[in-house]
Each structure stands twice: as structure tokens, then as C-alpha cells.
Design an enzyme around this catalytic site. Structure first.
Site, PDB file in Angstrom:
ATOM      1  N   GLU A  81     -98.546 -22.450 -22.345  1.00 26.81           N
ATOM      2  CA  GLU A  81     -97.247 -23.059 -22.387  1.00 26.81           C
ATOM      3  C   GLU A  81     -96.538 -24.358 -21.449  1.00 26.81           C
ATOM      4  O   GLU A  81     -96.785 -24.131 -19.969  1.00 26.81           O
ATOM      5  CB  GLU A  81     -96.113 -22.159 -22.865  1.00 26.81           C
ATOM      6  CG  GLU A  81     -94.343 -22.630 -23.183  1.00 26.81           C
ATOM      7  CD  GLU A  81     -93.938 -21.502 -23.360  1.00 26.81           C
ATOM      8  OE1 GLU A  81     -92.665 -21.771 -24.088  1.00 26.81           O
ATOM      9  OE2 GLU A  81     -93.658 -20.325 -23.381  1.00 26.81           O
ATOM     10  N   LYS A  95     -93.320 -24.166 -32.068  1.00 30.47           N
ATOM     11  CA  LYS A  95     -92.635 -22.882 -31.698  1.00 30.47           C
ATOM     12  C   LYS A  95     -91.193 -22.336 -31.867  1.00 30.47           C
ATOM     13  O   LYS A  95     -89.843 -23.231 -32.135  1.00 30.47           O
ATOM     14  CB  LYS A  95     -91.618 -22.365 -29.836  1.00 30.47           C
ATOM     15  CG  LYS A  95     -91.096 -21.133 -30.055  1.00 30.47           C
ATOM     16  CD  LYS A  95     -91.066 -21.519 -28.042  1.00 30.47           C
ATOM     17  CE  LYS A  95     -90.679 -19.661 -27.244  1.00 30.47           C
ATOM     18  NZ  LYS A  95     -90.325 -20.282 -25.584  1.00 30.47           N
ATOM     19  N   CYS A 144     -95.248 -17.451 -26.407  1.00 29.46           N
ATOM     20  CA  CYS A 144     -94.305 -17.243 -26.013  1.00 29.46           C
ATOM     21  C   CYS A 144     -93.476 -16.330 -26.401  1.00 29.46           C
ATOM     22  O   CYS A 144     -93.815 -15.481 -26.594  1.00 29.46           O
ATOM     23  CB  CYS A 144     -93.640 -17.691 -24.895  1.00 29.46           C
ATOM     24  SG  CYS A 144     -92.924 -17.097 -23.386  1.00 29.46           S
TER      25      CYS A 144
END
Length: 272
Positions: free
Chosen positions: A41, A114, A156
Site C-alpha cells: 500500500e 480500498k 490493509c
């Protein structure tokens, strides 16, 4: 069997410097035999503040970071999963944190934005994060076909939401790729156990490239990029600093594990 790799970086605020470091590590992973390489990321920029990335956000389908990913995939003959890069959002002061997937000919095959944004105060710490101030959330999971198996993408903070991965499993998920920038504190507490849990409960491989080290903006990320097999065994781990991990993704082992231990077939769905 296919060798796959997860790249670890300690990205800074200068995009060009980060891209040079990313290419160096991709080249090393390809030389070691990797056919799929995943970046962490924020590989292209970790700015001095949360809004630096807005200045370098790109339109879908054009821009130097996207050109970089496409050209490297073709140059080194590898599939590249492009961590996240800042893409145009609806709001002028925000980005989409987008993970792009390119095949070994440099063709883009998928984009994942995301979904879960990191708005937290870390317990027993002064650290606070409000990712939604500068990032616009996506809304859909992504699973794609590849020569290595069915690949699902998450980023994440997504890792903490097990229900997010069940639709992927129903779509035949074989390999879960999770580019991340876990903080040092949350990583030490939860990174490995969460990765192994997602591998075990979905009976899939997990490829987890992470940011790892001290950053110019004062942040410290946990590192420990790793690859985990469907039984929860950590096949390789790189603790801190720039580098990469690699391991064989063995389709035969995956199928053998699922046949011997058919937990995915035993699922029962309960509504609240």
C-alpha cells in the site's frame, strides 16, 4: 508450482524515488523466478501529510504511476499487483486508494478501490488516523482469474473484516493479496495472526506486502511482509526495511488441503 513475491518498502514523499526503489525490487524478485509480484500500500507515495497524495492523483487509465506499473510488468514478464496508488475521486480534496493488476504483457486486468478506511485511535498510544479525511472509500470486492489461480484483492484495514472475504471464497478464491501499510504498533499486535486467520478460514494462500521501516514523515510501519499457505503456515517473512519475500504457490497442495479438510463446503449461512 509458481513463485510469487511480496515487495516490502519504506516509501517516502518523492514519487520518482519510490518508483526507482520499486523497480529495483521487482527486478530482483523476477530474477529470483517470481511470476507474480505484489507491491505494498502507498508504494508510490507516503507524503509528509495526508493531502500530499492528492497532488499526484491520476485519472483512471492514464498517468506516470500507471504507465510505470504497465511497463514494468511487460519489461520483466511478471504479473504486477500495484499496491495502492492515488486515483481521482469524486471530491477534489480526496483520492481513491486503488490497487491495479497488470498481466505479464502490461495489460491492466482489474482495479480495486480500498473499502474499509482507517479511522482509529490506536489504544495505549498517541497515534490517531483519519483516512477518510483524504480517501474516498470503494464499495466492491474484486476477484479475478489468473494463471496462478483465482486472485482476490484487499488492502490493509480490510484485513480486519472477515465477512469481507466470504463472498470471495464463494467465487473460488485461491490467492488473497493484501497490500498494506500496517503501523508498527498494530502490526506487532495483530498482523501475523490476522493474515494466518484469513488463510486458514478461507483455505487460500495469502500474499501480504507491507510497508516496513521508518518514514520521512515520522511514521513507523511494521514490515514483516509474508506469504502464508492454506494451512496457516508462514512460508517466508521479511522483517524490516526494503526487500521481498517469495514462495511457491502450489495449486496441487491447495486442492489437496481443501479435499482433506473441506471446511468451505461445511459453511452454514445465518442471518441476523
Amino acid at each position: 508450482m509458481t513463485i510469487c513475491a511480496a515487495i516490502q518498502m519504506a516509501s517516502g514523499p518523492q514519487v520518482n524515488a519510490n518508483l526507482l526503489e520499486a523497480e529495483k525490487l521487482i527486478a530482483e524478485a523476477a530474477k529470483a523466478g517470481a511470476k507474480l509480484v505484489a507491491l505494498p500500500e502507498n508504494f508510490a507515495i507516503m507524503g509528509m501529510n495526508e493531502y500530499d497524495k492528492v497532488a499526484v492523483r491520476e485519472k483512471d487509465g492514464e498517468g506516470p504511476i500507471q504507465d510505470f506499473l504497465s511497463s514494468l510488468a511487460k519489461k520483466y514478464g511478471v504479473w504486477v499487483i500495484g499496491g495502492t496508488l492515488p486515483m481521482i475521486a469524486t471530491a477534489d480534496n480526496k483520492v481513491r486508494a486503488s490497487c491495479l493488476v497488470y498481466d505479464d504483457q502490461g495489460q491492466r486486468l482489474a482495479r480495486y478501490d480500498k473499502v474499509h478506511l482507517f479511522d482509529v485511535s490506536v489504544p495505549d498510544s498517541t497515534e490517531e488516523y483519519r483516512e477518510s479525511d483524504s480517501v474516498e472509500a470503494g464499495s466492491k470486492p474484486v476477484v479475478i482469474d489468473s494463471p496462478f489461480g483465482r486472485i482476490g484483492i484487499a488492502v490493509c484495514y480490510d484485513l480486519r473484516f472477515p465477512e469481507f472475504f466470504r463472498p470471495m471464497a464463494r467465487k473460488g478464491l485461491d490467492i488473497l493479496v493484501i497490500p498494506s501499510a500496517f503501523t508498527a504498533k498494530t502490526g506487532a499486535a495483530h498482523w501475523e495472526v490476522l493474515l494466518r486467520a484469513r488463510a486458514i478460514e478461507n483455505l487460500c494462500y495469502v500474499i501480504a506486502p507491507n510497508q516496513g521501516g521508518f518514514h520521512v514523515n515520522g511514521r513507523q510501519t511494521y514490515g514483516h511482509s509474508m506469504i502464508v499457505d492454506p494451512w496457516g503456515v508462514v512460508l517466508d517473512c521479511y522483517k524490516t526495511g526494503p526487500g521481498f519475500v517469495s514462495a511457491d504457490i502450489d495449486k496441487a497442495r491447495l486442492e489437496k488441503t481443501r479435499t482433506a479438510f473441506p471446511a468451505l463446503e461445511h459453511r452454514r449461512i445465518f442471518c441476523e
